[in-house]
Design a protein around this motif. Structure first.
Motif, short mmCIF file in Angstrom:
data_model
loop_
_atom_site.label_atom_id
_atom_site.label_comp_id
_atom_site.label_asym_id
_atom_site.label_seq_id
_atom_site.Cartn_x
_atom_site.Cartn_y
_atom_site.Cartn_z
N GLY A 158 -15.79 21.24 -10.64
CA GLY A 158 -15.01 20.75 -11.77
C GLY A 158 -15.57 21.23 -13.09
O GLY A 158 -14.81 21.62 -14.00
N LEU A 159 -16.88 21.21 -13.21
CA LEU A 159 -17.52 21.68 -14.44
C LEU A 159 -17.22 23.16 -14.66
O LEU A 159 -16.88 23.58 -15.77
N GLY A 160 -17.32 23.94 -13.60
CA GLY A 160 -17.02 25.36 -13.72
C GLY A 160 -15.58 25.62 -14.11
O GLY A 160 -15.30 26.48 -14.96
N MET A 161 -14.66 24.88 -13.50
CA MET A 161 -13.24 25.04 -13.86
C MET A 161 -12.99 24.68 -15.31
O MET A 161 -12.21 25.34 -16.00
N SER A 162 -13.63 23.63 -15.78
CA SER A 162 -13.46 23.21 -17.17
C SER A 162 -13.96 24.28 -18.13
O SER A 162 -13.29 24.60 -19.13
N ILE A 163 -15.12 24.85 -17.83
CA ILE A 163 -15.67 25.91 -18.68
C ILE A 163 -14.74 27.13 -18.69
O ILE A 163 -14.43 27.69 -19.74
N GLU A 164 -14.27 27.52 -17.52
CA GLU A 164 -13.37 28.68 -17.45
C GLU A 164 -12.07 28.43 -18.21
O GLU A 164 -11.56 29.33 -18.90
N TRP A 165 -11.54 27.23 -18.10
CA TRP A 165 -10.29 26.90 -18.81
C TRP A 165 -10.49 27.01 -20.32
O TRP A 165 -9.65 27.59 -21.02
N LEU A 166 -11.61 26.48 -20.81
CA LEU A 166 -11.89 26.56 -22.25
C LEU A 166 -12.00 28.01 -22.70
O LEU A 166 -11.46 28.40 -23.75
N LEU A 167 -12.69 28.83 -21.91
CA LEU A 167 -12.85 30.23 -22.26
C LEU A 167 -11.51 30.96 -22.26
O LEU A 167 -11.21 31.76 -23.15
N GLN A 168 -10.69 30.67 -21.27
CA GLN A 168 -9.37 31.30 -21.19
C GLN A 168 -8.48 30.92 -22.37
O GLN A 168 -7.64 31.70 -22.80
N CYS A 169 -8.68 29.71 -22.88
CA CYS A 169 -7.90 29.24 -24.03
C CYS A 169 -8.50 29.67 -25.36
O CYS A 169 -7.97 29.35 -26.43
N GLY A 170 -9.63 30.39 -25.30
CA GLY A 170 -10.28 30.83 -26.52
C GLY A 170 -10.97 29.72 -27.28
O GLY A 170 -11.18 29.83 -28.49
N ARG A 171 -11.31 28.65 -26.56
CA ARG A 171 -11.96 27.52 -27.21
C ARG A 171 -13.47 27.57 -26.97
O ARG A 171 -13.94 28.12 -25.98
N ARG A 172 -14.20 26.97 -27.87
CA ARG A 172 -15.66 26.96 -27.76
C ARG A 172 -16.10 26.05 -26.61
O ARG A 172 -15.58 24.94 -26.44
N VAL A 173 -17.06 26.53 -25.83
CA VAL A 173 -17.64 25.73 -24.76
C VAL A 173 -18.90 25.06 -25.28
O VAL A 173 -19.78 25.72 -25.82
N ASP A 174 -18.97 23.76 -25.11
CA ASP A 174 -20.15 23.02 -25.57
C ASP A 174 -21.40 23.52 -24.84
O ASP A 174 -21.38 23.75 -23.63
N GLU A 175 -22.48 23.68 -25.58
CA GLU A 175 -23.72 24.19 -24.99
C GLU A 175 -24.22 23.29 -23.84
O GLU A 175 -24.77 23.78 -22.85
N GLN A 176 -24.00 21.99 -23.96
CA GLN A 176 -24.43 21.08 -22.92
C GLN A 176 -23.70 21.36 -21.60
O GLN A 176 -24.27 21.20 -20.52
N SER A 177 -22.45 21.79 -21.68
CA SER A 177 -21.70 22.13 -20.47
C SER A 177 -22.29 23.36 -19.79
O SER A 177 -22.43 23.41 -18.56
N SER A 196 -27.37 35.42 -20.51
CA SER A 196 -26.23 35.95 -21.24
C SER A 196 -24.90 35.56 -20.58
O SER A 196 -23.85 35.86 -21.11
N GLU A 197 -24.97 34.89 -19.43
CA GLU A 197 -23.76 34.57 -18.72
C GLU A 197 -23.00 33.45 -19.44
O GLU A 197 -23.55 32.40 -19.72
N SER A 198 -21.75 33.69 -19.75
CA SER A 198 -21.00 32.72 -20.53
C SER A 198 -19.97 31.99 -19.70
O SER A 198 -19.43 30.99 -20.14
N ALA A 199 -19.66 32.50 -18.50
CA ALA A 199 -18.64 31.88 -17.67
C ALA A 199 -19.12 31.72 -16.25
O ALA A 199 -19.94 32.52 -15.79
N PRO A 200 -18.66 30.72 -15.55
CA PRO A 200 -19.06 30.53 -14.16
C PRO A 200 -18.62 31.72 -13.30
O PRO A 200 -17.59 32.33 -13.55
#
Length: 202
Positions: A158-177, A196-200
């Protein structure tokens, strides 16, 4: 400390009908996950009932609530506005409703982003919020099954999906995530993500 019935009444009085129904759905899912994973269902229910108590409060009021309460809110005031409501809800839970259980406060504060070192209760509230009954996004049914089978793997997914969704929408991913994702990847699979990895990567 506020009782479950009082918290339910507070949510009903404070939130819109749609948000209140979401809250009840999160409570139901949180209790199921708590029962399955050896967590106190009353603690899960209370965290669920209060998790969005500040969601419909004006942003400037949320920020005012957060000021001077960095530890309880996990420094929410220094982060994106979208996550302020979790930290503000945790502050209100302690300050106004007598919740002094650190686990419950953490679960409320971090239910939107996660954090490294999540407890079972933290993960339960994060996932109960993500897969509550009214959620109809394409992966919701899959995540419900996954988290009921295995809390850690469901949370990681779920966490990975949330991060990917934010990235796909061009939104900032919280560092804690991002830190939470790296932490769970290491726990589950022994893998350490490249810094350097920004996405799951599945």
């Amino acid at each position: 400390m506020i009782s479950l019935n009082e918290a339910r009444e507070l949510a009903e009085k404070t939130l819109s009908k749609k948000r209140f129904q979401h809250t009840l759905n999160v409570e139901e899912m949180a209790v199921k996950l708590a029962d399955k994973n050896g967590v106190d269902p009353n603690k899960a229910a209370l965290a669920a009932l209060l998790h969005d108590i500040a969601k419909e409060v004006a942003p400037e009021t949320q920020l005012q609530i957060l000021k001077g309460n960095d530890i309880i809110s996990n420094y929410a005031a220094l982060r994106e506005q979208a996550i302020w409501h979790g930290g503000a809800a945790a502050v209100l839970a302690q300050r106004d409703y007598g919740v002094d259980d650190a686990e419950i406060l953490s679960a409320i504060a971090n239910h939107t982003t996660g954090k490294p070192g999540m407890t079972k209760l933290d993960k339960i509230i994060y996932m109960a919020d993500m897969v509550s009954a009214e959620r109809t996004y394409p992966q919701a049914a899959f995540l419900r099954r996954k988290v009921m089978e295995n809390l850690d793997e469901g949370y990681f997914c779920g966490l990975g999906m949330s991060i990917e969704w934010l990235l796909q929408c061009g939104r900032r991913v919280d560092e804690q995530s991002l830190l939470a994702y790296k932490d769970m990847k290491k726990q589950l699979y022994g893998g350490i993500c490249n810094e350097s990895e920004s996405a799951p990567k599945y």
